[in-house]
Design a protein around this motif. Structure first.
Motif, short mmCIF file in Angstrom:
data_model
loop_
_atom_site.label_atom_id
_atom_site.label_comp_id
_atom_site.label_asym_id
_atom_site.label_seq_id
_atom_site.Cartn_x
_atom_site.Cartn_y
_atom_site.Cartn_z
N THR A 55 42.27 41.65 44.48
CA THR A 55 42.91 40.55 45.20
C THR A 55 44.16 40.08 44.44
O THR A 55 44.13 39.92 43.23
N PRO A 56 45.25 39.88 45.16
CA PRO A 56 46.53 39.57 44.50
C PRO A 56 46.54 38.21 43.80
O PRO A 56 45.99 37.23 44.31
N ARG A 57 47.21 38.19 42.66
CA ARG A 57 47.39 36.98 41.87
C ARG A 57 48.85 36.66 41.61
O ARG A 57 49.21 35.51 41.40
N TYR A 115 49.78 33.20 49.98
CA TYR A 115 49.04 34.46 49.95
C TYR A 115 48.33 34.67 48.62
O TYR A 115 47.95 35.78 48.26
N GLY A 116 48.18 33.58 47.87
CA GLY A 116 47.43 33.66 46.62
C GLY A 116 48.26 34.16 45.45
O GLY A 116 47.72 34.43 44.37
N HIS A 139 50.27 33.12 42.80
CA HIS A 139 50.68 31.94 42.04
C HIS A 139 51.23 32.30 40.67
O HIS A 139 51.89 31.48 40.05
N ASP A 157 43.87 40.42 40.54
CA ASP A 157 42.85 39.82 39.67
C ASP A 157 42.30 40.90 38.73
O ASP A 157 42.01 42.02 39.16
N GLN A 159 39.48 40.79 36.67
CA GLN A 159 38.11 40.68 36.15
C GLN A 159 37.28 41.96 36.22
O GLN A 159 36.51 42.27 35.34
N ARG A 160 37.43 42.72 37.30
CA ARG A 160 36.56 43.90 37.47
C ARG A 160 37.22 45.22 37.06
O ARG A 160 36.56 46.25 37.08
N SER A 181 37.80 46.99 47.88
CA SER A 181 37.69 46.18 49.09
C SER A 181 38.91 46.43 49.96
O SER A 181 40.05 46.32 49.50
N ARG A 189 40.25 44.67 52.31
CA ARG A 189 41.14 43.51 52.42
C ARG A 189 41.94 43.30 51.13
O ARG A 189 43.12 42.99 51.17
N GLU A 190 41.28 43.44 50.01
CA GLU A 190 41.98 43.24 48.74
C GLU A 190 43.10 44.26 48.58
O GLU A 190 44.21 43.93 48.16
N LEU A 206 45.91 43.38 51.05
CA LEU A 206 46.67 42.21 50.60
C LEU A 206 47.63 42.59 49.47
O LEU A 206 48.75 42.06 49.38
N ILE A 254 44.20 34.65 55.74
CA ILE A 254 44.14 35.04 54.33
C ILE A 254 42.82 34.56 53.73
O ILE A 254 42.16 35.28 52.99
N ARG A 296 39.54 30.44 42.10
CA ARG A 296 40.87 30.19 42.65
C ARG A 296 41.25 28.72 42.59
O ARG A 296 42.42 28.39 42.53
N HIS A 330 44.55 27.64 40.63
CA HIS A 330 45.84 27.15 41.10
C HIS A 330 45.73 26.37 42.40
O HIS A 330 46.63 25.65 42.76
N GLU A 331 44.62 26.58 43.11
CA GLU A 331 44.53 26.00 44.45
C GLU A 331 43.64 24.76 44.41
O GLU A 331 42.45 24.80 44.71
N GLN A 340 37.90 36.99 49.61
CA GLN A 340 38.09 38.26 50.34
C GLN A 340 36.80 39.04 50.62
O GLN A 340 36.64 39.65 51.66
N ARG A 379 31.49 38.61 34.89
CA ARG A 379 32.63 37.80 34.46
C ARG A 379 33.06 36.81 35.55
O ARG A 379 33.36 35.65 35.27
N GLU A 380 33.11 37.28 36.78
CA GLU A 380 33.52 36.39 37.87
C GLU A 380 32.55 35.22 38.00
O GLU A 380 32.95 34.08 38.17
#
Lengths: 454, 454
Positions: free
Chosen positions: A356-358, A382-383, A385, A412, A414-415, A431, A433-434, A437, B161, B358, B385-386, B414, B433-434
């Motif tokens: 997922t985008p950061r 769109y996430g 930041h 992101d 983490q994984r 994913s 969607r990830e 995105l 999103i 997030r 950030h959100e 997502q 971790r998440e």
């Protein structure tokens, strides 16, 4: 005074209108990616039908042929291959390894590191010196290390929020551990896998030998295997380790970067690159690393075409070859660009996984970065930041010398190292969607770069 | 003037010092979670050893007993159960369903929705009316619908999103579809699963019947099943659907909210709640929904204790019962708080999955939200950030009437609906971790809420 105010107002209105137009276009980019995205099915093909594609392998050649054909089918203005000679390392038969604690033999999962030499055909069995750092090893007497296997067991720091920082803090063990061990007369080097998880997969990766130092075989051991070895040594310092591997480095092979472009309508000589690397490790389907980056890059051009956006500048999707064990593709691409006097204003790389985008890391001058700041409100919904100084990407790195501003897509983290350089870096861990995105985020950035320049 | 400047300077220095102290403490909170976190192993027990825990089930009771014991073992100042009567719906034997297209019978995966009545013992077979909206259905003549099965097939909007927005835009079909269908004389209602992915798992969830409308059986169909049914109907409008389900609603059962608290050292009467819900759907291990929120909430208190942070206010971890099909636990908790004149200044809920953090949604007045804004730079380094107006959480919702400010922990959305309310909402889909970053994020917020009030 009145004139100044009028002018100011016109400027403000213009700015607001431009932001509005941009926000509408960016929304369309995400809609297209999420409704009609193709990257996921392309990734399925690249990972499931082609699979592992280490430089010089048949898989790598298939990936070259297929991505070229795919970009041709998309109707891009130009699709071509760029020759590059790449290292050709092969693993050979599956490795064997076990811990011998008195009479108890426990098999553990290892895998030779890319670039390593083989063990003698019968393998190597020896006592083990466990260290957490080069400093700890260097402080040892060569007498203690000679004839032993050095076991580098410093874990990635779990407290780093961005896992790439933890990786950066541990990966010297994998890259240079064999050299450090050989300097003190060791006969082999076993490296704790670069991951935060406790698993049974060796996480491989590249290593290099320094000149003038004996070439000793080196392999990654799974984190569970490393924990067991460490525990065993704590109980019995005389426990030994055995490993056998059959890898070898063949003569360099001919391979290719794969390039597809949409020609710019106004400034075709100004180029914006968006790319990932086509090669993967031999044990891996290479879904996150870096099939994701490849299909996202092609998706960027597909989205622009699908939305009828005619870029002013030339947009190039580049599938770089050989990021994993040589970076020859990235170097070659920049060399050719320099030789041809091509003007690359910006390059965007996706090589941190299909997550997922950061945001985007930027490599450029403060002035260049400042030009990007006004775009932040357009990307935040769109996430995205985290847009600021950061790293670009290994493959686009050599373009920096040409003055190109580099952007590293930052999903992101983490994984990422759960899968990195293992047989579990599979399509199933991505994913849809990830991934989509991510492609949309890169397309949005490319759109803004093309429209505004840098 | 000089005095004013001095005073101002003192205030600025004080502010900077406080921010520094806070940033150090928050860093320690994350370090503790990522180095010594317990939530992941707790979640393993809750999902793998206890498993599904729908309200009224033996699993739910086991989860109550185990979380009570777990919090007692943590040495919290007080651990107690709060009685609550909950609906007790049971699925009975596994459902059967197929599409009959001429002579071709294709079995498809369905699952009764929570609260639905059974079909007659022999099942229901009938023609199918496919609709995308209530408006489309309401515009139909009852003659057309009478005796039929209504098939609600509006997908979640992939372009949202935040997937919770897409869910919100589709879930009325599941909640009220049976009632809408029954009003026009339908004999059953089949609902497209609430997910963006194409899979073979029915995604279940709660539904309710309006009073005065016949109770017709209703079930979720997998998205692949829904696509097949839709395609079949397009080819042959006379195709029929058969389903059989055996669910029933038993008398309400006695259950519990589970509460653990650390008593405040200065203002023990001011309470900050952190919670999740203990119940899950019967087909699901309930890892993301909402085992994650439960173990994260207990972890918040464990982290505070482990770091020797003595909160000024009372911090309560609450495992709410019955979020999924009644919300009785959340309502009961607020009722008791009101009756006892307890002052709940804030409540934090985690019920959006154990994904990478997030931010936080806030339900409160603009003045209350404004108090949180200065904390944003303290939380941004951790990917939060959100932070702004948003939703709190279903279970803490009833506390709003007491003037409590609500915070909904907002992980990345997502993948949530890939697993939501299915048999694949398993422990294995949670990243350690998440999950740990989520618990740490909640602990950081609770620390700031406790220190600064609201």
């Amino acid at each position: 005074m009145k004139k100044t105010i009028t002018l100011l107002l016109i400027l403000v209105v213009h700015y607001v209108q431009a932001q509005y137009t941009d926000s509408v276009t960016i929304r369309k980019i995400y809609d297209e990616a999420l409704s009609n995205g193709k990257s996921y099915e392309w990734l399925r093909h690249l990972t499931k039908k082609i699979g592992p594609r280490l430089s010089g392998s048949a898989g790598a050649q298939k990936a070259v042929d297929w991505t070229k054909q795919l970009m041709e089918q998309q109707g891009f203005d130009r699709v071509y291959l760029q020759d590059v000679m790449v290292p050709h390392w092969v693993r050979g038969a599956k490795e064997e390894a076990y811990i011998l604690n008195g009479k108890k033999k426990t098999v553990v999962p290892i895998a030779a590191l890319g670039g390593s030499v083989a063990t003698p055909p019968k393998g190597i069995g020896a006592g083990v010196i466990e260290v957490k750092s080069f400093a700890e090893l260097r402080a040892m007497s060569p007498d203690k290390v000679k004839g032993k296997i050095v076991f580098f067991n410093r874990p990635m720091d779990p407290t780093k929020i961005n896992t790439f920082e933890a990786y950066a803090g541990a990966v010297e063990q994998r890259a240079n551990g064999a050299t450090e061990a050989a300097r003190l007369g060791a006969v082999g080097a076993i490296i704790r896998s670069m991951t935060n998880v406790h698993d049974d997969y060796p996480h491989v990766g590249g290593m290099r030998y320094a000149t003038g130092v004996p070439l000793i075989p080196t392999a990654a051991i799974s984190t569970n295997g490393a924990d067991l070895l460490s525990k065993t040594l704590a109980e019995n310092p005389n426990a030994t380790f055995f490993f056998k591997q059959n890898c070898e480095t063949l003569p360099d092979a001919k391979s290719y970067n794969v390039v597809g472009e949409i020609r710019g309508s106004e400034k075709p000589d100004e180029i914006i690159v968006v790319g990932g690397h086509l090669d993967s490790w031999d044990l891996a389907e290479g879904a996150h690393d870096d099939g994701a980056g490849c299909v996202q890059s092609i998706e960027v051009l597909r989205i622009l075409k699908a939305l009828g956006i005619k870029p002013k500048r030339t947009i190039r999707a580049v599938m770089f070859m050989n990021e994993e064990n040589g970076l020859k593709g990235g170097i070659q691409y920049a060399d050719v660009a320099k030789k041809n006097n091509e003007k690359h204003i910006a390059a965007v790389e996706s090589d941190n996984g299909g997550f997922t985008p950061r945001g985007f890391g930027i490599v450029g001058t403060p002035e260049q970065r400042a030009k990007v700041i006004p775009w932040k409100p357009l990307l935040a919904p769109y996430g995205l930041h985290e847009i600021g100084p950061g790293s670009g990407g290994a493959d686009i790195g050599p373009l920096a010398q040409l003055g190109t501003v580099l952007f590293g897509f930052k999903p992101d983290s983490q994984r990422y190292f759960d899968y990195h350089h293992t047989m579990v870096d599979t399509f199933e861990t991505v994913s849809q969607r990830e991934l989509e995105l991510g492609g949309a985020s890169m397309a949005a950035l490319v759109y803004l770069l093309d429209k505004n320049g840098l």
